[in-house]
Design a protein around this motif. Structure first.
Motif, PDB file in Angstrom:
ATOM      1  N   UNK A  24      52.442 -18.779   0.206  1.00 24.10           N
ATOM      2  CA  UNK A  24      53.350 -20.074   0.244  1.00 24.10           C
ATOM      3  C   UNK A  24      54.579 -19.550  -0.298  1.00 24.10           C
ATOM      4  N   UNK A  25      54.607 -18.920  -1.145  1.00 24.70           N
ATOM      5  CA  UNK A  25      55.591 -18.184  -1.920  1.00 24.70           C
ATOM      6  C   UNK A  25      56.704 -17.540  -0.984  1.00 24.70           C
ATOM      7  N   UNK A  26      56.085 -16.819  -0.140  1.00 25.28           N
ATOM      8  CA  UNK A  26      56.852 -15.928   0.890  1.00 25.28           C
ATOM      9  C   UNK A  26      57.451 -16.940   1.871  1.00 25.28           C
ATOM     10  N   UNK A  27      57.198 -18.019   2.132  1.00 19.78           N
ATOM     11  CA  UNK A  27      57.438 -18.838   3.233  1.00 19.78           C
ATOM     12  C   UNK A  27      58.841 -19.749   2.423  1.00 19.78           C
ATOM     13  N   UNK A  28      58.580 -19.973   1.101  1.00 19.63           N
ATOM     14  CA  UNK A  28      59.601 -20.781   0.540  1.00 19.63           C
ATOM     15  C   UNK A  28      60.893 -19.876   0.435  1.00 19.63           C
ATOM     16  N   UNK A  29      60.597 -18.348  -0.246  1.00 20.46           N
ATOM     17  CA  UNK A  29      61.606 -17.302  -0.119  1.00 20.46           C
ATOM     18  C   UNK A  29      62.429 -17.261   1.291  1.00 20.46           C
ATOM     19  N   UNK A  30      61.530 -17.250   2.140  1.00 20.49           N
ATOM     20  CA  UNK A  30      62.242 -17.062   3.574  1.00 20.49           C
ATOM     21  C   UNK A  30      63.014 -18.470   3.999  1.00 20.49           C
ATOM     22  N   UNK A  31      62.646 -19.494   3.534  1.00 22.70           N
ATOM     23  CA  UNK A  31      63.190 -20.739   3.730  1.00 22.70           C
ATOM     24  C   UNK A  31      64.715 -20.964   3.040  1.00 22.70           C
ATOM     25  N   UNK A  32      64.680 -20.424   1.687  1.00 21.97           N
ATOM     26  CA  UNK A  32      65.618 -20.515   0.807  1.00 21.97           C
ATOM     27  C   UNK A  32      66.867 -19.441   1.196  1.00 21.97           C
ATOM     28  N   UNK A  33      66.340 -18.197   1.702  1.00 24.82           N
ATOM     29  CA  UNK A  33      67.261 -17.183   2.170  1.00 24.82           C
ATOM     30  C   UNK A  33      67.916 -17.676   3.413  1.00 24.82           C
ATOM     31  N   UNK A  34      67.251 -18.189   4.320  1.00 25.43           N
ATOM     32  CA  UNK A  34      67.766 -18.831   5.727  1.00 25.43           C
ATOM     33  C   UNK A  34      68.752 -19.738   5.463  1.00 25.43           C
ATOM     34  N   UNK A  35      68.425 -20.861   4.531  1.00 23.53           N
ATOM     35  CA  UNK A  35      69.454 -21.800   4.160  1.00 23.53           C
ATOM     36  C   UNK A  35      70.630 -21.257   3.350  1.00 23.53           C
ATOM     37  N   UNK A  36      70.582 -20.117   2.650  1.00 25.97           N
ATOM     38  CA  UNK A  36      71.750 -19.531   1.874  1.00 25.97           C
ATOM     39  C   UNK A  36      72.309 -18.882   2.915  1.00 25.97           C
ATOM     40  N   UNK A  37      71.851 -18.035   3.809  1.00 29.30           N
ATOM     41  CA  UNK A  37      72.832 -17.492   4.936  1.00 29.30           C
ATOM     42  C   UNK A  37      73.476 -18.380   6.014  1.00 29.30           C
ATOM     43  N   UNK A  38      72.846 -19.773   6.108  1.00 25.56           N
ATOM     44  CA  UNK A  38      73.380 -20.592   6.854  1.00 25.56           C
ATOM     45  C   UNK A  38      74.599 -21.222   6.367  1.00 25.56           C
ATOM     46  N   UNK A  39      74.551 -21.314   5.086  1.00 25.08           N
ATOM     47  CA  UNK A  39      75.591 -21.856   4.351  1.00 25.08           C
ATOM     48  C   UNK A  39      76.826 -21.181   3.998  1.00 25.08           C
ATOM     49  N   UNK A  40      76.334 -19.683   3.764  1.00 22.73           N
ATOM     50  CA  UNK A  40      77.309 -18.929   3.409  1.00 22.73           C
ATOM     51  C   UNK A  40      77.744 -17.606   4.508  1.00 22.73           C
ATOM     52  N   UNK A  41      77.061 -17.714   5.587  1.00 23.38           N
ATOM     53  CA  UNK A  41      76.997 -16.760   6.249  1.00 23.38           C
ATOM     54  C   UNK A  41      78.287 -16.774   7.120  1.00 23.38           C
ATOM     55  N   UNK A  42      78.536 -16.161   8.277  1.00 22.24           N
ATOM     56  CA  UNK A  42      79.826 -15.908   8.790  1.00 22.24           C
ATOM     57  C   UNK A  42      80.013 -17.227   9.737  1.00 22.24           C
ATOM     58  N   UNK A  43      81.015 -17.602   9.616  1.00 25.45           N
ATOM     59  CA  UNK A  43      81.464 -18.850  10.284  1.00 25.45           C
ATOM     60  C   UNK A  43      82.295 -18.534  11.444  1.00 25.45           C
ATOM     61  N   UNK A  44      81.613 -18.449  12.603  1.00 25.28           N
ATOM     62  CA  UNK A  44      82.238 -18.125  13.789  1.00 25.28           C
ATOM     63  C   UNK A  44      83.555 -18.906  14.259  1.00 25.28           C
ATOM     64  N   UNK A  45      83.555 -19.984  13.657  1.00 29.01           N
ATOM     65  CA  UNK A  45      84.743 -20.991  14.326  1.00 29.01           C
ATOM     66  C   UNK A  45      85.876 -20.387  13.557  1.00 29.01           C
TER      67      UNK A  45
END
Length: 149
Positions: free
Chosen positions: A1-22
């Protein structure tokens, strides 16, 4: 469960701070490039035949000169016009031409694919025209050891 939570947090982090293609698309679209058209100088145009253009297949001259700059012998080489510069034409050899009989000597001619800058305008539509120019200079070397490999 911890692994899944960590993956979700990383996914959200990259989605918010990742490359903005626009934003990157706007940045790339704003790049400016001013292409300069290169044309032959008037002096060089006088040396070069009118039919010379990029992509043209023609014949150039391979000439051996001694230490004093005296022309010793020469042969025609089939070549292609690759690029036109202000004071030179970039040529590419379409065949191997050697001015020496010794196989181990590789610097006395051109190999297929070699390029050179033609600065004298010695370009000819036919092989016979190139041979005639060499004969006029009394430096034509005829041994028929030209290969198209």
């Amino acid at each position: 469960m911890k692994n899944l939570s960590l993956q979700f947090v990383l996914l959200v982090f990259f989605a918010l701070t990742g490359c903005n293609s626009q934003t990157k698309s706007k940045e790339v679209a704003s790049y400016k490039y001013n292409e300069k058209k290169v044309e032959m100088s008037a002096e060089f145009r006088k040396l070069v035949p009118e039919w010379v253009k990029v992509g043209k297949i023609c014949y150039g001259l391979v000439i051996q000169v001694d230490g004093n700059g005296k022309e010793i012998k020469g042969k025609p080489v089939k070549a292609k016009v690759v690029q036109i510069k202000r004071n030179a034409i970039i040529m590419k050899a379409l065949e191997r031409v050697s001015l020496v009989e010794v196989e181990s000597c590789t610097k006395m001619g051109l190999s297929r694919g070699d390029t050179w800058e033609e600065k004298d305008g010695d370009l000819f539509l036919t092989k016979q025209d190139a041979i005639n120019a060499l004969k006029a200079k009394n430096i034509f070397k005829n041994d028929d050891k030209v290969t198209v490999n």
